[in-house]
Design an enzyme around this catalytic site. Structure first.
Site, PDB file in Angstrom:
ATOM      1  N   ASP A  19       0.208   9.929  12.977  1.00  9.38           N
ATOM      2  CA  ASP A  19       0.058   9.326  14.306  1.00  9.38           C
ATOM      3  C   ASP A  19       1.399   8.951  14.942  1.00  9.38           C
ATOM      4  O   ASP A  19       1.842   9.561  15.910  1.00  9.38           O
ATOM      5  CB  ASP A  19      -0.933   8.148  14.286  1.00  9.38           C
ATOM      6  CG  ASP A  19      -0.680   7.156  13.155  1.00  9.38           C
ATOM      7  OD1 ASP A  19       0.327   7.299  12.422  1.00  9.38           O
ATOM      8  OD2 ASP A  19      -1.489   6.215  13.003  1.00  9.38           O
ATOM      9  N   ASP A  73       0.854  -1.173   0.000  1.00 11.24           N
ATOM     10  CA  ASP A  73       0.000   0.000   0.000  1.00 11.24           C
ATOM     11  C   ASP A  73       0.898   1.235   0.000  1.00 11.24           C
ATOM     12  O   ASP A  73       1.791   1.346   0.839  1.00 11.24           O
ATOM     13  CB  ASP A  73      -0.829  -0.087   1.295  1.00 11.24           C
ATOM     14  CG  ASP A  73      -1.731   1.094   1.487  1.00 11.24           C
ATOM     15  OD1 ASP A  73      -2.328   1.525   0.488  1.00 11.24           O
ATOM     16  OD2 ASP A  73      -1.815   1.587   2.630  1.00 11.24           O
ATOM     17  N   ASP A 127       1.231   5.429  -0.087  1.00  5.59           N
ATOM     18  CA  ASP A 127       0.613   6.746   0.057  1.00  5.59           C
ATOM     19  C   ASP A 127       1.640   7.789  -0.331  1.00  5.59           C
ATOM     20  O   ASP A 127       2.805   7.700   0.069  1.00  5.59           O
ATOM     21  CB  ASP A 127       0.178   6.964   1.508  1.00  5.59           C
ATOM     22  CG  ASP A 127      -0.852   5.935   1.943  1.00  5.59           C
ATOM     23  OD1 ASP A 127      -1.915   5.875   1.310  1.00  5.59           O
ATOM     24  OD2 ASP A 127      -0.569   5.171   2.885  1.00  5.59           O
TER      25      ASP A 127
HETATM   26  P1  ATP Z   1      -0.830   0.088   6.557  1.00  4.99           P
HETATM   27  O1  ATP Z   1      -1.069   0.600   5.167  1.00  4.99           O
HETATM   28  O2  ATP Z   1       0.183  -0.964   6.688  1.00  4.99           O
HETATM   29  O3  ATP Z   1      -2.088  -0.220   7.275  1.00  4.99           O
HETATM   30  P2  ATP Z   1      -0.147   2.806   7.129  1.00  4.99           P
HETATM   31  O4  ATP Z   1       0.733   3.407   8.183  1.00  4.99           O
HETATM   32  O5  ATP Z   1       0.213   3.116   5.712  1.00  4.99           O
HETATM   33  O6  ATP Z   1      -0.191   1.278   7.415  1.00  4.99           O
HETATM   34  P3  ATP Z   1      -2.695   3.966   6.503  1.00  4.99           P
HETATM   35  O7  ATP Z   1      -3.974   3.763   7.186  1.00  4.99           O
HETATM   36  O8  ATP Z   1      -2.525   3.512   5.100  1.00  4.99           O
HETATM   37  O9  ATP Z   1      -1.599   3.302   7.445  1.00  4.99           O
HETATM   38  O10 ATP Z   1      -2.357   5.517   6.602  1.00  4.99           O
HETATM   39  C1  ATP Z   1      -1.283   6.130   5.903  1.00  4.99           C
HETATM   40  C2  ATP Z   1      -0.610   7.172   6.786  1.00  4.99           C
HETATM   41  O11 ATP Z   1      -1.566   8.184   7.150  1.00  4.99           O
HETATM   42  C3  ATP Z   1      -0.108   6.633   8.120  1.00  4.99           C
HETATM   43  O12 ATP Z   1       1.157   6.078   8.017  1.00  4.99           O
HETATM   44  C4  ATP Z   1      -0.129   7.885   8.976  1.00  4.99           C
HETATM   45  O13 ATP Z   1       0.981   8.678   8.708  1.00  4.99           O
HETATM   46  C5  ATP Z   1      -1.371   8.595   8.500  1.00  4.99           C
HETATM   47  N1  ATP Z   1      -2.561   8.195   9.291  1.00  4.99           N
HETATM   48  C6  ATP Z   1      -3.462   7.245   8.994  1.00  4.99           C
HETATM   49  N2  ATP Z   1      -4.418   7.151   9.921  1.00  4.99           N
HETATM   50  C7  ATP Z   1      -4.127   8.069  10.845  1.00  4.99           C
HETATM   51  C8  ATP Z   1      -4.740   8.494  12.064  1.00  4.99           C
HETATM   52  N3  ATP Z   1      -5.855   7.914  12.519  1.00  4.99           N
HETATM   53  N4  ATP Z   1      -4.161   9.491  12.748  1.00  4.99           N
HETATM   54  C9  ATP Z   1      -3.041  10.101  12.280  1.00  4.99           C
HETATM   55  N5  ATP Z   1      -2.430   9.749  11.167  1.00  4.99           N
HETATM   56  C10 ATP Z   1      -2.932   8.757  10.430  1.00  4.99           C
HETATM   57 MG    MG Z   2      -0.870   2.670   4.042  1.00  8.40          MG
END
Ligand code: ATP
Ligand code: MG
Length: 440
Positions: free
Chosen positions: A142, A63, A65
């Site tokens: 976060d 994934d 971003d």
């Molecule tokens: P994964 O994709 O493995 O679940 P991820 O860290 O990429 O992990 P995502 O939900 O895809 O998680 O979110 C991308 C990014 O957006 C996170 O790494 C974080 O920086 C930010 N983020 C996501 N959700 C939150 C939240 N609830 N509060 C603050 N920042 C967030």
């Molecule tokens: Mg992600």
């Protein structure tokens, strides 16, 4: 948006390509394409979040971003395969076949707890829709490990929060004041546990301490969002470890109150739940599909069974009927916490209502169970119970063996009259019929 001055515009620690292990080979072609095109068009373009974190850990992220200073409209003008989504905050989705790359414009955090306009009475963020710069964007994220920015311009990593070290030391640290960050968004507690389960990170003491006083805030999170989070918690292949952590941090009971009550007083139900989670993780590791309805059925099984017994003592009804009724009640109760779509609750209730039928091993009705569209799931469910001593192991064996038999052998196993030979003298049918049940 006022700048609080507390956190913003600190210079990043820039880690050059030679000093880190994030390789472009770990980043998907699609994500690289988006990064390069943004960069060539004169914008800043960074890979951020789980993509950078997991690449550092050599976990082959799936994934990706991207964060940029281009506005969503500017992103759209660069890509024909791009859609803008979201009302509160607009994001660009660039599609390449089945892969979607999410591109977000830098935004400023609503990080001032006494800024009434941005938080509700419990401190939750209700507005964070202001574009900003990268050094503002970082503070709304976060955990420090999720706030690393990989710069496509020179392949360096920008680290404002010490995340680079925290990934290396495998620890989850919230950016800013932990209690405030959990009040802003209580789902961060679940995210802490999810990342700890998936990555084997430890949750920093400061976060654990803050979590203690805030678990009940999960009750304010919309039930639909908790369903999304539930899927991520339990379908990522680390469900067993995640479950233990959720219980350890008193979060599981916030998600599944009726289940937690049974787990705390019934060792065999706990063993059954753990076995189901192990099983599910094993399936994920083997690349097999997992359905959330099975685990939901496991979690809710004991509360449903207990309520079914009560309903049966109140009113005369069959076991299947009482299970269907109790399942309906318990699921409705559960929905107030986590909204589970019908496409999962319906098959789940069917699977549970079939359970008593495995006790009947004679006759046509028993044999017909093999053809039931929910047989496979119901059988797996029954077998798992028999393996942990919650059901009859003999029954488990019977239903396992019978599936590999020929039709003739099956007829004999179920002691069907037809199998006894040509002479089919009909026995008079017993009059007393069961009330029809609600399954199928
Ligand atoms: P994964 O994709 O493995 O679940 P991820 O860290 O990429 O992990 P995502 O939900 O895809 O998680 O979110 C991308 C990014 O957006 C996170 O790494 C974080 O920086 C930010 N983020 C996501 N959700 C939150 C939240 N609830 N509060 C603050 N920042 C967030
Ligand atoms: Mg992600």
């Amino acid at each position: 948006m006022k700048n609080t001055g507390k956190t913003g515009s600190k210079a990043p620690n820039v880690i050059p390509r030679a000093a880190h292990n994030v390789s472009r080979a770990e980043i998907s072609k699609a994500a690289l394409k988006v990064l390069y095109r943004l960069h060539k068009s004169g914008y800043q373009a960074f890979l951020v979040g789980g993509g950078v974190r997991d690449a550092m850990l050599e976990l082959h992220p799936k994934d990706f971003d991207i964060a940029t200073n281009a506005t969503p409209e500017e992103v759209r003008s660069l890509f024909s395969n791009c859609r803008l989504i979201g009302r509160r905050f607009r994001l660009a989705h660039v599609r390449f076949g089945r892969e979607i790359i999410e591109v977000a414009t830098f935004r400023a955090a609503a990080n001032h707890e006494d800024d009434d306009s941005a938080h509700d009475t419990e401190g939750r963020i209700i507005r964070d829709n202001v574009y900003g710069t990268i050094d503002e964007d970082v503070w709304r994220r976060d955990f420090t490990c999720n706030a690393l920015y990989y710069n496509i311009a020179d392949f360096s990593i920008w680290d404002y929060t010490g995340g680079f070290d925290d990934v290396k030391r495998k620890r989850l640290v919230l950016i800013g004041d932990p209690a405030q960050r959990l009040r802003e968004d209580p789902v961060r507690m679940l995210r802490a546990v999810r990342f700890a389960g998936k990555l084997g990170f430890s949750i920093d003491k400061s976060v654990v301490n803050a979590m203690r006083g805030h678990t009940e805030l999960l009750a304010n999170v919309p039930a639909a969002r908790l369903f999304d989070e539930f899927l991520k918690l339990f379908q990522s292949g680390f469900a067993e470890r995640t479950f233990e952590l959720l219980r350890e941090h008193k979060l599981f009971g916030e998600l599944f109150p009726a289940t937690e009550e049974e787990l705390s007083q019934d060792e065999r139900f706990l063993a059954f739940t753990q076995a189901a989670l192990q099983n599910s993780d094993k399936r994920v590791a083997e690349g097999k599909s997992v359905t959330p309805m099975f685990l939901l059925g496991v979690f809710l099984w004991m509360p449903i069974k207990k309520l079914a017994e009560i309903r049966r003592s109140e009113e005369k009804m069959s076991e299947s009927q009482s299970l269907s009724l109790a399942a309906y009640e318990i699921v409705s109760q559960q929905q107030r916490r986590i909204s589970i779509p019908k496409r999962f609750t319906v098959p789940m209730r069917e699977m549970l209502a079939l359970q008593p039928r495995f006790a009947q091993v004679r006759g046509k009705r028993a044999m017909n169970l093999l053809q039931h569209r929910r047989f496979r799931a119901a059988y797996d469910f029954m077998l798992l119970q028999s393996e942990v001593g919650l059901g009859d192991p003999e029954l488990g064996k019977f239903w396992t063996d019978v599936q590999t038999q020929s039709t003739d052998e099956q007829a004999r196993s179920f002691q069907m009259p037809a199998a006894q030979g040509a002479d089919k003298k009909r026995r008079p049918r017993r009059r007393r019929r069961r009330k029809p049940t609600q399954e199928s």
